[in-house]
Design a protein around this motif. Structure first.
Motif, PDB file in Angstrom:
ATOM      1  N   ASP A 106       8.974 -18.728  -4.029  1.00 40.04           N
ATOM      2  CA  ASP A 106       8.081 -19.867  -4.123  1.00 40.04           C
ATOM      3  C   ASP A 106       6.576 -19.754  -4.156  1.00 40.04           C
ATOM      4  N   THR A 107       6.220 -18.755  -3.624  1.00 41.98           N
ATOM      5  CA  THR A 107       5.023 -18.048  -3.637  1.00 41.98           C
ATOM      6  C   THR A 107       4.533 -17.828  -5.240  1.00 41.98           C
ATOM      7  N   SER A 108       5.453 -17.035  -5.581  1.00 44.33           N
ATOM      8  CA  SER A 108       5.195 -16.626  -7.348  1.00 44.33           C
ATOM      9  C   SER A 108       5.012 -18.018  -8.014  1.00 44.33           C
ATOM     10  N   GLU A 109       6.066 -19.008  -7.889  1.00 41.08           N
ATOM     11  CA  GLU A 109       6.121 -20.291  -8.471  1.00 41.08           C
ATOM     12  C   GLU A 109       4.712 -20.973  -8.370  1.00 41.08           C
ATOM     13  N   ILE A 110       4.025 -20.878  -7.095  1.00 41.71           N
ATOM     14  CA  ILE A 110       2.983 -21.486  -6.831  1.00 41.71           C
ATOM     15  C   ILE A 110       1.793 -20.881  -7.521  1.00 41.71           C
ATOM     16  N   LYS A 111       1.963 -19.465  -7.542  1.00 40.76           N
ATOM     17  CA  LYS A 111       0.858 -18.733  -8.262  1.00 40.76           C
ATOM     18  C   LYS A 111       0.689 -18.961  -9.697  1.00 40.76           C
ATOM     19  N   GLU A 112       2.110 -19.061 -10.293  1.00 44.16           N
ATOM     20  CA  GLU A 112       2.198 -19.485 -11.633  1.00 44.16           C
ATOM     21  C   GLU A 112       1.641 -21.003 -12.026  1.00 44.16           C
ATOM     22  N   MET A 113       1.851 -21.922 -11.177  1.00 42.69           N
ATOM     23  CA  MET A 113       1.446 -23.284 -11.299  1.00 42.69           C
ATOM     24  C   MET A 113      -0.229 -23.329 -11.112  1.00 42.69           C
ATOM     25  N   ARG A 114      -0.643 -22.382 -10.248  1.00 41.33           N
ATOM     26  CA  ARG A 114      -2.008 -22.499 -10.187  1.00 41.33           C
ATOM     27  C   ARG A 114      -2.644 -21.753 -11.440  1.00 41.33           C
ATOM     28  N   ARG A 115      -2.127 -20.759 -12.034  1.00 39.40           N
ATOM     29  CA  ARG A 115      -2.533 -20.160 -13.253  1.00 39.40           C
ATOM     30  C   ARG A 115      -2.446 -21.226 -14.180  1.00 39.40           C
TER      31      ARG A 115
END
Length: 274
Positions: A250-259
């Motif tokens: 989930d953290t990786s997905e959030i980081k991807e969304m932020r990017r």
């Protein structure tokens, strides 16, 4: 007491340093009570032992007061806490009475609290408690076996060995000695075997049934419970690992969304500038 002070006090009471200090004091107090049994050590320093005991008792009292302030009603929901409270408060109230000597000896039992600090010991004790129903059943069966063999032994060997099988009471004691395998062959069995050659059937069968089979049943149940507890802990660990993996994903997905959002913002800015 303000909320900030309450939080500071709670952090202090729940800290590892406070726990280690109290645990060390419990061990020291146990050693001190043991030293008091040696007259050569205790008599010359009786006054010193008295004041050290008073200081330790006051520290234990402060510990109880602080934990009651922090945990409030929850403090008395723990069996060890209730045990501590009774022993410490009772020791203070009855310090100048003849009953205090008993309470001071009981204080050494507080060292049992160190079991909760060692996970492996905690699992063994938990497995032991879980095995109590099985142990009770095995003990009942053993009592029946002891009674049957006591009647047989008294009937068969009363005249041959009255010191060991003279009556039911003596036979029970003899059977318990045989059960522990303490000097049973040379002290009990061989003199009887010299006059009753078939007596080996009685003794060997009793040892096999009680010492080997019944004790192994108890040990097996404890080991089985310990394995269940270990498997349960491993299952909980696997669940925690899975949850941690999901959190990482989930953290990786959030980081991807932020990017992606950052790229969109940059794109919008570049278009506005044009």
């Amino acid at each position: 007491m303000t909320r900030d002070n309450q939080n500071i006090l709670a952090s202090f009471v729940k800290s590892n340093g406070f726990t280690y200090f109290i645990t060390g004091l419990i061990v020291f107090n146990a050693i001190l009570i043991g030293l008091e049994t040696f007259d050569s050590i205790y008599t010359p320093y009786e006054g010193l032992f008295f004041w050290i005991d008073i200081i330790i008792l006051l520290i234990f009292l402060i510990e109880v007061v602080l934990e009651i302030i922090v945990y409030k009603k929850r403090y008395f929901m723990n069996g060890w806490n209730i045990f501590d409270f009774i022993i410490i408060v009772g020791s203070i109230i009855l310090y100048s009475t003849p009953f205090v000597s008993v309470l001071r000896i009981f204080r050494v039992l507080r060292i049992m609290r160190t079991i909760t600090a060692v996970p492996s010991l905690r699992r063994v004790v938990t497995a032991l408690f879980m095995a109590i129903p099985t142990i009770t059943s095995v003990m009942l069966i053993m009592a029946i076996i002891f009674y049957v063999y006591a009647i047989l032994g008294t009937s068969f060997y009363r005249d041959i060995s009255p010191d060991f099988f003279g009556n039911l009471h003596l036979t029970f004691i003899t059977l318990f000695q045989i059960f522990t395998l303490e000097s049973w062959a040379s002290g009990i069995f061989r003199p009887i075997f010299a006059e009753a050659p078939w007596s080996w059937l009685y003794f060997i069968s009793f040892i096999v049934v009680t010492t080997f089979i019944m004790i192994n049943l108890i040990v097996g149940e404890i080991v089985n419970n310990a394995q269940k507890i270990s498997e349960g802990i491993e299952g909980e660990t696997d669940e925690i690992k899975e949850d941690t993996t999901e959190i990482k994903e989930d953290t990786s997905e959030i980081k991807e969304m932020r990017r992606e959002l950052a790229e969109i913002k940059d794109l919008i800015k570049s278009q506005n500038m044009k």
